[in-house]
Design an enzyme around this catalytic site. Sequence first.
Site, PDB file in Angstrom:
ATOM      1  N   HIS A  62       0.818  -1.227   0.000  1.00  0.00           N
ATOM      2  CA  HIS A  62       0.000   0.000   0.000  1.00  0.00           C
ATOM      3  C   HIS A  62       0.840   1.260   0.000  1.00  0.00           C
ATOM      4  O   HIS A  62       0.309   2.364   0.128  1.00  0.00           O
ATOM      5  CB  HIS A  62      -0.913   0.015   1.229  1.00  0.00           C
ATOM      6  N   ASN A 219      -3.970 -13.549   8.674  1.00  0.00           N
ATOM      7  CA  ASN A 219      -4.376 -12.214   9.105  1.00  0.00           C
ATOM      8  C   ASN A 219      -5.745 -11.864   8.559  1.00  0.00           C
ATOM      9  O   ASN A 219      -6.060 -12.145   7.404  1.00  0.00           O
ATOM     10  CB  ASN A 219      -3.334 -11.176   8.663  1.00  0.00           C
ATOM     11  N   ASP A 274       2.499  -6.202   2.572  1.00  0.00           N
ATOM     12  CA  ASP A 274       1.357  -5.420   3.057  1.00  0.00           C
ATOM     13  C   ASP A 274       1.879  -4.078   3.608  1.00  0.00           C
ATOM     14  O   ASP A 274       1.300  -3.517   4.539  1.00  0.00           O
ATOM     15  CB  ASP A 274       0.577  -6.190   4.138  1.00  0.00           C
TER      16      ASP A 274
HETATM   17 ZN   LIG Z   1      -3.356  -4.912   2.642  1.00  0.00          ZN
END
Ligand SMILES: [Zn+2]
Length: 384
Positions: A62, A219, A274
Amino acid sequence: MPRHLLIQNGVLAAPAGPLRADVLCHEGRIVAIGRDLLEPDAVVIDATGLTVGPGLIDVHVHGGGGHAFFTQDQERIRDYARWAPRNGVTSFLVSTIGRDAEDTVGIFAALAPLVGKTEGAEVLGFHLEGPFINPERHGAFHPRMLRPPVREEYLRFQAAANGHIRQVTMAPELPLALDLAVAISSSGAIPAMGHTDATVAQARAGFDSGIRHVTHLFNAMRPIHHREGGPIVAALLQDSATCELICDGAHVGVETLQMAYRTLGASRTVVVTDNLHLAGMDALTGRFAGEEVTVSGGKAAKADGTIVGSVETLDQHFRNAMQFFGIPVETAFRICSTNPAQIAGAANRKGRLDRGMDADLVLMDGDFRVKLTVCRGNIAYDGR
Ligand SMILES: [Zn+2]
């Protein structure tokens, strides 16, 4: 771009094991691999003592270096693409979503022209994480951003992205989710199970409808119960599905990662970061999806303790994977480059060192620290 780039005397992390060889690149492609290659007008890089591997590929990121992807501003992505090669990253999927459907359409329309067009690391397309995920497992996403699966809405996003959405994270147990999975596959993207509360049976129905990848296994999903294994057990047993593992040692316990890797093996493991925009920075606080997050112990968390993303860069996940799984360097490249290239739909030109492939390379020292990164024949980072 130098017309020819010659990387001499390095040790290639070849699939069959370390191989002493030179690599010759021409106009962004690898044109020869072998001993004692000569090219009079080449820019020569002496790779003596360095490991040469295919550039790392992150399909779930991200941002990083202070640059966030939840934006319609092309400059943020361009800045990240110039920054990422210092971490060995040569291409990536922009993982993003908007505040609502209109914003999501706006983001894809604004960013789609960047695909294949950035300086530095290459944008391979998009990973749409949400909005068709389970509010029970929203993780860092604000529940008001989430939507029930609507095929037409997804198709609007894919049209705005000019067909460049490659991965869609979705929860198979939601109403009409299985129709959505079929539509995602037909649109040229990979439906990925994630942010889900599915039972084993619901997860299997998802795999039967075309889901073939799993977003950050463990997760933001229902945990394993010994009588109802949920999405994790279903995913581990599904030989046709690849699984993302965040290997920062904070998102998932090291022993849990080791257990998963024993089942998945090198062929089904895809290492992802991530990463948030805070990755690779010293900043201790920042914002994510409108909420304040604090960085400590290698992870970024909201005030309530929810982990919102990792801040260790992909080269660190690469080194962790070697250590956690006890794997040789060529296997680390497989799970940090070759397998991600498949998810991104770029396996025909990325993720391997071979004649005809894109000249995306990373040179690492004896501790597997990134020393030099080449993106499509250009030296994008030189830390020697
Ligand atoms: Zn993510």
